[in-house]
Design an enzyme around this catalytic site. Structure first.
Site, mmCIF file in Angstrom:
data_model
loop_
_atom_site.group_PDB
_atom_site.id
_atom_site.type_symbol
_atom_site.label_atom_id
_atom_site.label_comp_id
_atom_site.label_asym_id
_atom_site.label_seq_id
_atom_site.Cartn_x
_atom_site.Cartn_y
_atom_site.Cartn_z
ATOM 1 N N GLU A 258 0.887 -1.163 0.000
ATOM 2 C CA GLU A 258 0.000 0.000 0.000
ATOM 3 C C GLU A 258 0.922 1.208 0.000
ATOM 4 O O GLU A 258 1.565 1.518 1.006
ATOM 5 C CB GLU A 258 -0.917 -0.018 1.219
ATOM 6 C CG GLU A 258 -2.125 0.890 1.071
ATOM 7 C CD GLU A 258 -1.830 2.324 1.467
ATOM 8 O OE1 GLU A 258 -1.604 3.131 0.543
ATOM 9 O OE2 GLU A 258 -1.825 2.626 2.660
ATOM 10 N N CYS A 291 -1.891 9.066 2.740
ATOM 11 C CA CYS A 291 -1.579 8.579 1.392
ATOM 12 C C CYS A 291 -2.757 8.720 0.436
ATOM 13 O O CYS A 291 -2.565 8.926 -0.763
ATOM 14 C CB CYS A 291 -1.108 7.133 1.444
ATOM 15 S SG CYS A 291 -2.230 6.029 2.331
#
Length: 489
Positions: A258, A291
């Site tokens: 990720e 993010c």
């Protein structure tokens, strides 16, 4: 502000210092001063954690006792909830979370997500009957068994550490794996408290291990290279993710990544309360250190000047509403470290050199204290080929890009190496949904819909990584399929 407890390793069921007793300072981003000592793991400690996890998986019934495992994870959940205030203080002191951010994504988001994972456990299919099949003149009864993959190394970042720790560790434990958690050097206590509470919950030795290290690469490199580790689950930068994938290939590890993002927030011209929607698009939550946070704001050229004026107003109004450690309503504090502060400031300087127009922020704020403060910053007149539009800054920096029409907005959105999150606003839900369907990203919000919750899969495409965590899919990432066929005639 207070000190945090010293962080110790948790290996094979024992809370202990590093094998050579070395420690490093845990730095408070609000003050740039130490708030505690952290055990600095040696290579021997990492090796011991791997050996313990391997032994717990291979030599115990942990992976096969689904009901007792679930009961233990629920007990663990209760302990985490009971320590909510402690967890909040850790998020504030070592991750630099403002109180409003700590109370939301950092802690409550993590704990609620843990409940979601536990609820998803009932939907896991452990065994499927695939029926009889006649092949080569005889029948076979076939079943497909879904079982834990083995030893998992969870390498986690500093931005929302408890949230990411839980997303990886709890899903892996529910799947029946054993886990080695390596938190980021900047946020060690949010990892080590998970070890302490696992010991209190009565986890079998080796099922969960926590190692902390001041050296960013040593422990991670060992975990990635060791053949006794079956899966790497990593959240962090795209550059490090590429290295993990490369090094993991040598032992054919399954890799979940990720990674970074440069998500878009597209506000169409027919959006009700257009100016207000634009004003809420500031990249300020937790100083922009997320993010999936939309840091590229796309607005129609036909309403571009209106959007710019709205942003000037919103940033001016926010200028006194951040950087206060004690204000429970605030959602923005410092960035995590001096290194990150310098990195973000280098991008702000770059944006000005590239020709973008700075309408808010752009400076460090030593008047806020000795910590790592950067003003909420907004660039307009940005083109999507600028580096500030293409590269992940990971700070409180928003870039604003005009678009001509829907097709142009989609083109700009997809003109990125990343594909993690995004948002679309319109008075026409069908129109917005159509745009969302065409954006290459893992989680899209339409008109403010919550696309990131603990019961939904989360992850990205392209440079934002591979695999999914959270939800049922997040548990299934840690499972392997096995076929058993029995001849019956």
């Amino acid at each position: 502000m207070t000190m945090l407890p010293d962080a110790k390793l948790y290996i094979d069921g024992v809370i202990r210092p590093a094998s050579d007793n070395k420690t490093y300072d845990n730095i408070n981003p609000w003050t740039a001063e130490p708030v505690g000592k952290v055990a600095d793991a040696t290579a021997d400690d990492v090796n011991a954690a791997i050996a313990a996890a391997r032994r717990a998986f291979d030599e115990t019934e942990w992976s096969r006792q689904h009901n007792s495992r679930l009961a233990l994870v629920k007990k663990y959940r209760d302990l985490l909830f009971a320590n909510r205030d402690t967890l909040t203080q850790i998020a504030r002191l070592e991750a630099g979370a403002a109180m409003g951010a700590a109370n939301r994504a950092h802690i409550d988001g993590a704990l609620n997500g843990m409940d979601d994972l536990i609820n998803c456990f009932a939907s896991v299919t452990w065994e499927e009957d695939r029926g009889l099949r006649n092949e080569y003149g005889f029948d076979s009864a076939r079943i497909v068994v879904h079982e834990a993959i083995g030893v998992v190394a969870a390498i986690t970042p500093w931005n929302v550490p408890l949230y990411v720790n839980i997303g990886k560790v709890i899903a892996a434990l529910l799947a029946g794996c054993t886990v080695i958690l390596k938190p980021a050097p900047d946020t060690p206590v949010m990892g080590t408290i998970m070890g302490e509470l696992a010991a209190e919950a009565g986890f079998p030795p080796g099922v969960l291990n926590v190692i902390t290290s001041s050296e960013p690469a040593m422990a991670g490199e060992m975990l990635v290279a060791d053949p006794r580790v079956d899966l790497i689950s990593f959240t962090g930068s795209t550059g490090v993710g590429k290295r993990i994938m490369e090094k993991g290939a040598e032992t054919l590890k399954r890799v979940f990544l990720e990674l970074g993002g440069k998500s878009v927030n597209i506000i169409l011209e027919d959006t009700p309360d257009f100016a207000m929607t634009v004003m809420t698009g500031m990249a300020v939550f937790h100083a922009g250190q997320g993010c999936a946070m939309p840091t590229r704001l796309l607005v129609p050229r036909s309403r571009y000047e209106e959007a710019c004026k709205a942003l000037e107003m919103s940033y001016a109004g926010f200028s006194t509403k951040w950087g206060d450690f004690d204000d429970p309503t605030q959602i923005m504090g410092p960035v995590i470290s001096k290194r990150q502060q310098e990195r973000v400031m280098s991008y702000i300087e770059l944006g000005q050199k590239e020709g973008a127009r700075l309408i808010a922020g752009g400076k460090t704020r030593p008047d806020k204290g000795n910590g790592f403060f950067i003003e909420p910053t907004c660039f307009v007149d940005v083109t999507n080929d600028m580096r500030i539009a293409q590269e992940e800054i990971f700070g409180p920096v928003l870039v604003v890009i005009p678009f001509e029409d829907d097709e142009d907005a989609i083109r700009i959105a997809n003109d990125s190496v990343y594909g993690l999150g995004g948002a679309v606003y319109s008075g026409d839900v069908a129109r917005a949904t159509n745009i969302a369907r065409r954006i290459r990203a893992g989680a899209l919000s339409v008109n403010g819909g919550m696309s990131i919750t603990g019961d939904l899969p989360f992850g990205g495409v392209k440079g934002s990584g591979m695999g999914r965590e959270w939800g049922l899919e997040g548990i299934e990432e840690f499972l392997e399929s096995k076929v058993i066929a029995t001849r019956v005639a």
